[in-house]
Design a protein around this motif. Sequence first.
Motif, short mmCIF file in Angstrom:
data_model
loop_
_atom_site.label_atom_id
_atom_site.label_comp_id
_atom_site.label_asym_id
_atom_site.label_seq_id
_atom_site.Cartn_x
_atom_site.Cartn_y
_atom_site.Cartn_z
N LEU A 133 0.88 -1.17 0.00
CA LEU A 133 0.00 0.00 0.00
C LEU A 133 0.91 1.22 0.00
N ASN A 221 -11.34 -4.21 -4.88
CA ASN A 221 -12.59 -3.51 -4.59
C ASN A 221 -13.66 -3.85 -5.63
N SER A 469 -1.36 12.61 -5.65
CA SER A 469 -1.03 11.72 -4.55
C SER A 469 0.03 12.41 -3.69
N ASN A 494 -2.08 9.62 0.89
CA ASN A 494 -3.37 9.72 0.20
C ASN A 494 -3.13 9.83 -1.29
N LEU A 504 -0.90 -2.33 -4.40
CA LEU A 504 -1.44 -1.12 -4.97
C LEU A 504 -0.29 -0.16 -5.26
N ILE A 520 -8.28 3.16 -7.76
CA ILE A 520 -8.60 2.98 -6.35
C ILE A 520 -8.15 4.22 -5.60
N TYR A 522 -7.14 5.82 -2.19
CA TYR A 522 -6.65 5.29 -0.92
C TYR A 522 -6.22 6.43 -0.01
N SER A 550 -6.40 2.49 7.20
CA SER A 550 -6.49 3.01 5.83
C SER A 550 -7.87 2.76 5.28
N ASN A 551 -8.15 3.42 4.16
CA ASN A 551 -9.40 3.19 3.47
C ASN A 551 -9.13 3.14 1.99
N THR A 552 -9.86 2.30 1.29
CA THR A 552 -9.77 2.18 -0.16
C THR A 552 -11.17 2.22 -0.75
N SER A 554 -13.36 2.18 -4.72
CA SER A 554 -13.36 2.12 -6.19
C SER A 554 -14.71 1.65 -6.67
N ASN A 561 -9.77 -0.40 6.51
CA ASN A 561 -8.82 -1.46 6.77
C ASN A 561 -7.96 -1.11 7.99
#
Length: 614
Positions: A133, A221, A469, A494, A504, A520, A522, A550-552, A554, A561
């Motif tokens: 990640l 996702n 990002s 991010n 990822l 995705i 993130y 974390s969060n994902t 899509s 997560n």
Amino acid sequence: MFTLHRMKKSTGLGLFLLLLTYPAHGQVQAGDISMNMNGTVSGGYSAAYGNAIGSSHTFGFGGTSTLSGSYYDPGFLTFNFSPYYNQSRANSNFQSITDSSGFNLSTGIFGGSHFPGSINYSRSYNSEGNFALPGLPNYTTHGNSDAFGINWSENVPGLPSLSAGFQKGSNEYSVFGTNDNGSAGYHSFNLHSGYAIDGFSLSAFYQNGTSHSLLPQVFANSQQPLTVNSNSDGYGFGVSHSLPLHGTISSTFTRTTFGTQNQGFDFNGTVDLISATAGIQPTQKLHFSVSTNYSDNLTGSIYQALAPSGILIPPVSQNSKSNSIDTMATTSYAIFPNLQVQGEVERRDQTFLGETFGATSVGGGAIYSHGLFGGNFNGSFFATDNRLDNSNLHTLGLTTTLNYNRQIQLWAVSGSFSYAQNVQTLLVSYTTSFFNYSGQIRRRFKKLSWSGGAGASRTGFTALPGTESHSESFNISIGFGRWITASGGYATSNGIAVPTGSGLVTPPPPTPVPLPSLLILYGGHSYSFGLGSNPLRRLTIGASYSRATSNTASGGIGSWNANKQLNTFFQYQFRKMYVNGGYATLSQGFSASSTPPATVSSYFLGVSRWFSFF
């Protein structure tokens, strides 16, 4: 500890008793075979428990060993065999939550002749792995993998050289905290040849490869696992020759046929690339070169640039004609030993998706290094003016890098900064920007040492909102002799990413805008701590803790997560014996998964001994 552990327990017991009683002596010579063997055997009590596995309590045995040697002569045949049993290879400092077993085997054949070769094979069972990640601790996986390779060469003086290689590997894994499984596999074959005649250096190659991966649903996702298959087949030729004024000229031709399939979309094509480069150096300070590159399939060239990173390519029109030609002239001159100036002119003409692009770029810059304020400074600056055909628009591109370090009494400081905008890519219409910076400071107070640092980065397509990002990180450590070393860190990240076989990743330029279903979003943050100590000369103690959330998201599917991991370890040595123990626990969960978060723990207490068998 797990099912595989229990299946092998009887075998491990016999191996442990055999190695423990084996006499230790020097190198063994048996006829034409010369061998050396050393290793470590261990035995102790271990236990594992959690909601993701069945609990177990066992008196286990394990060890590692290396058998190496040669037959007849080291130039004829060498071998190296390294098995390990119930010994984690995921982390060399801490007892892992999974005990891995496996072996590595390699041989060298005819190494002292004109026809050298090698064969290697490795296999691991129940090994701990990671799924990446960006900017944050990785997700934890476990599974089995193997790899095989064979290489052979011919190097006879006066004849063209030839080398051939074949590689094959696979990996099957599951993810703690989900019912998802993933897999990856590949195989490749390559041939290379070279020959020198009348001042010309000739080369040729052929390569073929395929790969496939099955990504777990929680990472893709999606409502189902994501399958990606790709293949590539290509060959090429090259020639080079020297020029007057300490120069060279070279040219290459390559043809590649490729294909990829993902999410029901296929992309196939053939790319022919022709390139030529010539350069001279009239004086020690002056250098001049010119190069040109032509592609008859610009769409395919973009694919080739992204495929090695595992980026999933969105479907594009394969019937649309695309090509490109790029010519560049560069020169550099060293004004002083620590100052060099550069200049370049570049012309690009491209046809892509039914449109024609053309651009001319003129640029220049300098590279400088010198002492500054008692420290060392080096930096570079480069600017380009880009003008598009049939347009009054032109853009100014900038690239700069700065580095500085200095010792101020007992303080050591260093820092770096880099910035770029309008970075040229395969498409003349694409502009990107990024910047990153970092700093570090260290201080020693007799036996006490301290250090701290911070860094940040940001990248994105300047013309495409929402493609940015960024990440930030901080770290600090303190130590007092051998008594204690403590460290801590914090990171946040991010942006946008796409799923690949290794995790990822952020889409690298150049890239078309991927389909929404491939992107995705993130974001997350993490922090970690570590402690270590050597209170006695032969005693080592260590512990580490990390936590990440974390969060994902899509295609309207999102997941929160979490990952927590704690490891502790101690080891005490007396003579060739080691008393060691450890505790490890992992908690990992995904809200998108239908299963509850997984909690897995293990601990171990045992004795190990190092042997030099022969």
